[in-house]
Design an enzyme around this catalytic site. Structure first.
Site, PDB file in Angstrom:
ATOM      1  N   THR A  48      -7.381   2.742 -19.375  1.00 27.17           N
ATOM      2  CA  THR A  48      -7.149   1.769 -18.292  1.00 27.17           C
ATOM      3  C   THR A  48      -8.355   1.836 -17.349  1.00 27.17           C
ATOM      4  OG1 THR A  48      -6.101   3.316 -16.762  1.00 27.17           O
ATOM      5  CG2 THR A  48      -4.654   2.252 -18.360  1.00 27.17           C
ATOM      6  N   TYR A  75      -5.002  16.156  -7.553  1.00 22.39           N
ATOM      7  CA  TYR A  75      -4.230  15.148  -8.302  1.00 22.39           C
ATOM      8  C   TYR A  75      -3.136  15.807  -9.147  1.00 22.39           C
ATOM      9  CZ  TYR A  75      -3.413  11.545 -11.886  1.00 22.39           C
ATOM     10  OH  TYR A  75      -2.843  10.648 -12.754  1.00 22.39           O
ATOM     11  N   ASN A 122       4.829   3.712 -10.105  1.00 25.83           N
ATOM     12  CA  ASN A 122       3.674   3.865 -10.986  1.00 25.83           C
ATOM     13  C   ASN A 122       2.334   3.828 -10.254  1.00 25.83           C
ATOM     14  OD1 ASN A 122       2.008   3.204 -13.623  1.00 25.83           O
ATOM     15  ND2 ASN A 122       1.626   1.520 -12.187  1.00 25.83           N
ATOM     16  N   SER A 131       4.126  10.879 -13.603  1.00 26.64           N
ATOM     17  CA  SER A 131       3.358  12.114 -13.450  1.00 26.64           C
ATOM     18  C   SER A 131       2.090  11.985 -14.296  1.00 26.64           C
ATOM     19  CB  SER A 131       4.206  13.311 -13.892  1.00 26.64           C
ATOM     20  OG  SER A 131       3.448  14.500 -13.811  1.00 26.64           O
ATOM     21  N   SER A 132       1.660  13.086 -14.870  1.00 27.59           N
ATOM     22  CA  SER A 132       0.471  13.089 -15.722  1.00 27.59           C
ATOM     23  C   SER A 132       0.507  14.351 -16.577  1.00 27.59           C
ATOM     24  CB  SER A 132      -0.782  13.122 -14.838  1.00 27.59           C
ATOM     25  OG  SER A 132      -1.917  13.470 -15.618  1.00 27.59           O
ATOM     26  N   ASP A 169       0.879  -1.172   0.000  1.00 30.28           N
ATOM     27  CA  ASP A 169       0.000   0.000   0.000  1.00 30.28           C
ATOM     28  C   ASP A 169       0.915   1.220   0.000  1.00 30.28           C
ATOM     29  OD1 ASP A 169      -1.769   2.045   0.291  1.00 30.28           O
ATOM     30  OD2 ASP A 169      -2.613   1.379   2.217  1.00 30.28           O
ATOM     31  N   LYS A 208       1.028  15.567  -8.916  1.00 26.57           N
ATOM     32  CA  LYS A 208       1.847  15.096 -10.037  1.00 26.57           C
ATOM     33  C   LYS A 208       2.917  16.149 -10.384  1.00 26.57           C
ATOM     34  CE  LYS A 208       0.121  11.013 -11.019  1.00 26.57           C
ATOM     35  NZ  LYS A 208       0.890   9.806 -10.635  1.00 26.57           N
TER      36      LYS A 208
HETATM   37  N1  LIG Z   1      -4.617   6.054 -17.156  1.00 28.67           N
HETATM   38  C1  LIG Z   1      -4.396   7.351 -17.347  1.00 28.67           C
HETATM   39  O1  LIG Z   1      -5.085   8.021 -18.118  1.00 28.67           O
HETATM   40  C2  LIG Z   1      -3.247   8.034 -16.621  1.00 28.67           C
HETATM   41  C3  LIG Z   1      -2.835   9.281 -17.095  1.00 28.67           C
HETATM   42  C4  LIG Z   1      -1.785   9.943 -16.461  1.00 28.67           C
HETATM   43  C5  LIG Z   1      -1.168   9.348 -15.376  1.00 28.67           C
HETATM   44  N2  LIG Z   1      -1.600   8.134 -14.922  1.00 28.67           N
HETATM   45  C6  LIG Z   1      -0.897   7.572 -13.765  1.00 28.67           C
HETATM   46  O2  LIG Z   1      -0.409   6.280 -14.106  1.00 28.67           O
HETATM   47  C7  LIG Z   1      -0.350   5.450 -12.962  1.00 28.67           C
HETATM   48  C8  LIG Z   1      -1.066   4.138 -13.233  1.00 28.67           C
HETATM   49  O3  LIG Z   1      -2.391   4.403 -13.625  1.00 28.67           O
HETATM   50  P1  LIG Z   1      -3.284   3.305 -14.368  1.00 28.67           P
HETATM   51  O4  LIG Z   1      -4.048   4.011 -15.411  1.00 28.67           O
HETATM   52  O5  LIG Z   1      -2.479   2.129 -14.735  1.00 28.67           O
HETATM   53  O6  LIG Z   1      -4.293   2.918 -13.172  1.00 28.67           O
HETATM   54  P2  LIG Z   1      -5.073   1.536 -12.893  1.00 28.67           P
HETATM   55  O7  LIG Z   1      -5.294   0.779 -14.141  1.00 28.67           O
HETATM   56  O8  LIG Z   1      -6.230   1.944 -12.064  1.00 28.67           O
HETATM   57  O9  LIG Z   1      -4.035   0.691 -11.988  1.00 28.67           O
HETATM   58  C9  LIG Z   1      -3.644   1.212 -10.747  1.00 28.67           C
HETATM   59  C10 LIG Z   1      -2.548   0.347 -10.157  1.00 28.67           C
HETATM   60  O10 LIG Z   1      -2.078   0.968  -8.956  1.00 28.67           O
HETATM   61  C11 LIG Z   1      -2.287   0.092  -7.846  1.00 28.67           C
HETATM   62  N3  LIG Z   1      -2.670   0.899  -6.687  1.00 28.67           N
HETATM   63  C12 LIG Z   1      -3.720   1.736  -6.559  1.00 28.67           C
HETATM   64  N4  LIG Z   1      -3.737   2.300  -5.330  1.00 28.67           N
HETATM   65  C13 LIG Z   1      -2.647   1.808  -4.673  1.00 28.67           C
HETATM   66  C14 LIG Z   1      -2.130   1.992  -3.368  1.00 28.67           C
HETATM   67  N5  LIG Z   1      -2.697   2.786  -2.463  1.00 28.67           N
HETATM   68  N6  LIG Z   1      -0.991   1.331  -3.037  1.00 28.67           N
HETATM   69  C15 LIG Z   1      -0.401   0.512  -3.925  1.00 28.67           C
HETATM   70  N7  LIG Z   1      -0.855   0.271  -5.169  1.00 28.67           N
HETATM   71  C16 LIG Z   1      -1.977   0.923  -5.529  1.00 28.67           C
HETATM   72  C17 LIG Z   1      -3.372  -0.864  -8.269  1.00 28.67           C
HETATM   73  O11 LIG Z   1      -3.292  -2.076  -7.521  1.00 28.67           O
HETATM   74  P3  LIG Z   1      -4.554  -3.120  -7.481  1.00 28.67           P
HETATM   75  O12 LIG Z   1      -4.654  -3.704  -8.874  1.00 28.67           O
HETATM   76  O13 LIG Z   1      -4.195  -4.152  -6.476  1.00 28.67           O
HETATM   77  O14 LIG Z   1      -5.752  -2.328  -7.125  1.00 28.67           O
HETATM   78  C18 LIG Z   1      -3.023  -1.050  -9.747  1.00 28.67           C
HETATM   79  O15 LIG Z   1      -1.945  -1.934  -9.905  1.00 28.67           O
HETATM   80  C19 LIG Z   1      -0.941   6.275 -11.806  1.00 28.67           C
HETATM   81  O16 LIG Z   1       0.097   6.875 -11.064  1.00 28.67           O
HETATM   82  C20 LIG Z   1      -1.747   7.343 -12.524  1.00 28.67           C
HETATM   83  O17 LIG Z   1      -1.865   8.514 -11.744  1.00 28.67           O
HETATM   84  C21 LIG Z   1      -2.612   7.458 -15.520  1.00 28.67           C
END
Ligand SMILES: NC(=O)c1ccc[n+]([C@@H]2O[C@H](COP(=O)([O-])OP(=O)(O)OC[C@H]3O[C@@H](n4cnc5c(N)ncnc54)[C@H](OP(=O)(O)O)[C@@H]3O)[C@@H](O)[C@H]2O)c1
Length: 255
Positions: free
Chosen positions: A195, A160, A97, A146-147, A64, A164
């Protein structure tokens, strides 16, 4: 065999989305990969199977990121894994990540919501990286996430987006101070990617998906492998002279 064979990467939040793609792309580059998950153990185990099918070692550990009190235990788990399965070798790459988003107008953002964003996106990666530094080889690579929302603004993402932005600043300081150990630190800033993030908004809401695509130079939203491939590149020797950079990976969103 790849030039990166026998290297080890740790990817937080590797059970789904961008972390999963990063883990698999790293495995394809010859890295053995340790992923973390928070709650979705079964998803993480499936990713581990995929890593093994690629021909690399794969492991999953629960973490976590919002709770620094668990970091000593986590570090010991990583250490024991490295001792047992890697002959005491150290990590070559750390990908910070893991994360979730919150969409809340500034005026309604509670202290609790801001604390959650701080803990998950800033304080967690800050102290996890500090804790794991002794387990990272000199010459290693750290990739922070970041984002695009740190560069441009979308209503509802003040907490958020600001966290970032803090990650981007932190990455530069880390790059400065860890240069002594030849550890590179870069930030990947994804645009909107399909995602589970934000309840799967980008992937599942056609109108929102179209809105993003229409403001993107390459005419579509991002897919996980658009990001995973860049993360794997930044962990590999091919990017050995890239340091302290913010790389936005968005297909040209809002340019
Ligand atoms: N998708 C986008 O559009 C986007 C854009 C810009 C930046 N990002 C950034 O990219 C990263 C990954 O995003 P994603 O789109 O891959 O999200 P996702 O599909 O929702 O996956 C989130 C991942 O983070 C884990 N997680 C969530 N909360 C956590 C916590 N408190 N402690 C440890 N692990 C935790 C989850 O574990 P579980 O599977 O066990 O729940 C999962 O592996 C994030 O930092 C997000 O801010 C995403």
């Amino acid at each position: 065999m790849s030039k990166n064979a026998k290297k080890i990467a740790l990817v937080t939040g590797g059970s789904r989305g961008l972390g999963k793609s990063s883990a698999l792309q790293l495995a394809k580059k010859g890295f053995d990969v340790i992923i973390t998950y928070q709650t979705k153990k079964e998803d993480a185990e499936k990713v581990v199977e995929e890593i093994k099918n690629i021909g690399q070692k794969g492991f999953a550990i629960q973490l976590d990121i919002a709770s620094t009190t668990g970091f000593d235990h986590f570090k010991n788990e990583v250490l024991s894994l490295l001792d047992t399965h890697f002959e005491g070798q150290k990590l070559d790459a750390l990908v910070n990540n893991a994360g979730v988003g919150v969409n809340m107008p500034f005026e309604q953002t509670t202290e609790e919501a801001l604390d959650a964003m701080t803990n998950i996106h800033f304080k967690g990666p800050f102290f996890l990286t500090q804790k794991l530094l002794p387990l990272i080889n000199d010459g290693g690579s750290i990739v922070n996430t970041s984002s695009g929302l740190a560069r441009f603004s979308f209503a509802g993402y003040s907490a958020y987006g600001a966290m970032k932005a803090a990650v981007e600043s932190l990455s530069r300081y880390q790059a400065l101070e860890l240069g002594e150990r030849k550890i590179r630190v870069n930030t990947v800033a994804p645009g909107a990617i399909e995602t589970d993030f934000g309840g799967g908004l980008v992937r599942d809401n056609k109108d929102f998906n179209q809105l993003i695509a229409s403001d993107t130079s390459l005419g579509r939203v991002g897919l996980p492998d658009d990001i995973g491939a860049v993360v794997a590149f930044l962990c590999s020797d091919e990017s050995g002279w890239i340091n302290a950079q913010r790389l936005e990976v968005s297909g040209g969103f809002k340019i």
